[in-house]
Design a protein around this motif. Structure first.
Motif, mmCIF file in Angstrom:
data_model
loop_
_atom_site.group_PDB
_atom_site.id
_atom_site.type_symbol
_atom_site.label_atom_id
_atom_site.label_comp_id
_atom_site.label_asym_id
_atom_site.label_seq_id
_atom_site.Cartn_x
_atom_site.Cartn_y
_atom_site.Cartn_z
ATOM 1 N N SER A 177 -10.164 5.999 -6.873
ATOM 2 C CA SER A 177 -11.024 4.806 -6.813
ATOM 3 C C SER A 177 -12.022 4.792 -7.959
ATOM 4 O O SER A 177 -12.332 3.731 -8.513
ATOM 5 N N ASP A 218 -6.353 -1.079 -4.331
ATOM 6 C CA ASP A 218 -6.732 0.263 -3.886
ATOM 7 C C ASP A 218 -6.489 0.372 -2.380
ATOM 8 O O ASP A 218 -7.228 -0.205 -1.585
ATOM 9 N N GLU A 219 -5.475 1.062 -1.995
ATOM 10 C CA GLU A 219 -5.054 1.238 -0.602
ATOM 11 C C GLU A 219 -4.914 -0.086 0.158
ATOM 12 O O GLU A 219 -5.455 -0.244 1.249
#
Ligand code: ATP
Ligand code: MG
Length: 510
Positions: free
Chosen positions: A45, A166-167
């Motif tokens: 991240s 991101d995820e």
């Protein structure tokens, strides 16, 4: 080979006590789906925030289309065609899809903007990329998967050529993951570039062209997805082979510890989110609740731990009726809770890591010295928990919000397993955890079972439910529509119950 779009060289970023990114080199080609994987806290991240202009690197350079650039804000990133899809959604529920998409991108024209134009533009984007979304729908009414689509369209509307996700699948149910993947493939076909982060290696292998593995802030390597395997990626991530199977030895269940009798729970609307659910969990037993998210699991869990009042029925712990007691009283009876929403229920983000590790236990005798906290005893306890659960933190005085997502989850799990609870209500306990940490938590649940704990496990991950549970209940539309002993139902069979295509005996139906 496609030309390079982004080239990062020597990107380094320190936070107090940690090197989040350590001389990272990464090349992203135009038109590829490039996955980034790595353990919790590996620096994924952070690297993405640097690329999107939210953080400045201490060292290193970024080239976009072959030209060096300084990305000092998300605004600059967007000018360069780099967009990030937010993980915690930033949409306004009372606005329509179209309003949310255009909001903020043309602040001066907002007053005069004709909504019909906006609807049309958004409808065209949806059509171009094959997104099923109604521009006129209110965002507050949309499912999580649909909200995510709005976030993606919003970034495309701003002209992004590269999308950072991101995820994105952490919040999605399997069907939604499929839909997201088909959207991403369509974007790739039209020349967009995608950076995709996930802990689910099957997903990573299915969707990406190339995969870069990070470990402790460094690049371990980049592999082609077509020739990579799950075991190979796991080993690159963790630095040792990871066993991907767990033993589930037979144990004799004990007495009933947690019991729900004809439980109904009120919700925001007139429709009860939980209706007439009866179940019991014995000591040394893991009772898994399978179901597509949003079928009452969240409300059921909240009711079981005293965070939500019952409208009908009874809740018993070790035979005591606790239907009308507080969450605190239920906790004191030995009920631990791993909440699904860690930011809202599980942690106090601005508080120190050590405070979060003992949250709710701080009044215990061993942690107090008369009216004061016994810091040496607490520090010792916290140190042991941090080591055992491998929580990656330089200083436990740091606020818990400085931890990576997965390490925040580990703080909760470490706390809730402490002090040998009798009953554990675990909602999505491995969400956001890397492969090693997931395996660790699953082992903890199995050990707790062998030690006599009653575990109610709610998970959207059917594999996890099947691996751990002694019995499985399926929730659909607020009801328990089926109950199976271990091994009695195949995943496909459970899927039929999860989607409402099938239900057991009419006793449950109404
Ligand atoms: N704002 C911050 N302040 C202090 N430390 C930070 C901050 N952001 C990240 N870190 C630290 O940097 C390291 C990398 O964190 P990062 O969030 O990039 O990891 P990640 O790979 O995304 O992990 P996860 O899979 O758990 O999301 C961690 O040790 C984290 O604690
Ligand atoms: Mg992260």
């Amino acid at each position: 080979m496609d030309p390079l779009f982004i080239e990062l060289q020597g990107i380094t970023k320190h936070f107090p006590g940690v090197i989040a990114n350590d001389h990272i080199d990464l090349a992203v080609r135009r038109g590829e789906i490039h996955a980034i994987v790595g353990e919790n806290g590996a620096g994924k991240s952070t690297l993405m925030r640097i690329l999107y202009g939210l953080y400045q690197p201490d060292r290193g350079t970024i080239e976009v289309n072959g030209h060096p650039d300084v990305i000092d804000s998300p605004r600059r990133a967007l000018q360069l065609g780099i967009g990030m899809v937010h993980q915690h959604f930033t949409l306004i529920p009372v606005f329509t899809v179209a309003e949310n998409v255009i909001l903020g991108s043309e602040p001066t024209a907002w007053g005069q903007l004709r909504m019909t134009d906006a609807h049309q533009q958004v409808a065209e984007l949806c059509k171009q990329y094959g997104f099923s979304l109604d521009p006129a729908a209110l965002v507050g009414r949309l499912s999580v998967g649909e909200q995510q689509r709005v976030e993606i369209i919003k970034v495309l509307y701003r002209g992004a050529e590269l999308l950072i996700l991101d995820e994105p699948t952490a919040v999605l149910v399997p069907q939604e993951v499929e839909e997201l993947f088909s959207n991403l493939r369509r974007l790739r076909e039209q020349g967009k570039t995608i950076i995709f982060i996930s802990h689910k290696l099957d997903e990573v292998l299915a969707i990406s062209d190339r995969i870069t593995v990070l470990r402790r802030g460094r690049v371990i390597g980049t592999v082609m997805a077509g020739v990579a395997s799950k075991a190979q990626l796991a080993e690159m991530m963790v630095g040792r082979p990871v066993l991907l199977d767990l033993a589930h030895p037979p144990v004799t269940p004990g007495a009933v510890r947690l019991e729900a009798r004809h439980l109904s729970v009120p919700g925001a609307s007139a429709r009860l989110p939980v209706r007439d659910v009866s179940l019991s969990v014995r000591g040394s037993e893991i009772y898994g609740i399978a179901g597509v998210e949003g079928n009452g699991q969240t409300e059921l869990v909240e009711a079981l731990v005293g965070l939500r009042a019952l409208s009908r029925g009874a809740l018993l712990i070790d035979g005591h009726d606790v239907s009308k007691t507080t969450a605190r009283a239920i906790r004191l009876l030995g009920v631990a809770h791993i909440p699904e929403d860690r930011h809202r229920r599980g942690l106090v983000l601005p508080m120190a890591v050590w405070e979060n590790v003992i949250l709710g236990h701080h009044y215990r005798e061993e942690f107090t010295n008369g009216p004061l906290l016994n810091r040496p005893a607490i520090d010792d306890f916290v140190r042991r928990r941090v080591n055992e659960y491998d929580i990656r933190v330089a200083d436990t005085e740091a606020p818990v919000l400085a931890l990576s997502g997965g390490n925040q989850q580990k703080v909760i799990v470490a706390r809730e397993f402490a002090f040998a609870p009798k009953v554990l209500v675990a909602a999505q306990p491995t969400r956001g955890l890397d492969i090693g940490a997931t395996e660790f938590v699953m082992r903890q649940l199995l050990e707790a079972r062998e030690a006599g704990m009653a575990v109610l496990l709610v998970s959207a991950n059917l594999e996890e439910i099947l691996a751990l549970s002694d019995r499985i209940g399926v929730m659909y539309g607020g009801r328990l529509v089926g109950e199976f002993v271990r091994g009695a139902a195949t995943p496909a069979e459970l899927g039929l119950y999860m989607t409402g295509a099938k239900r057991q005996g009419e006793a449950n139906v109404g």
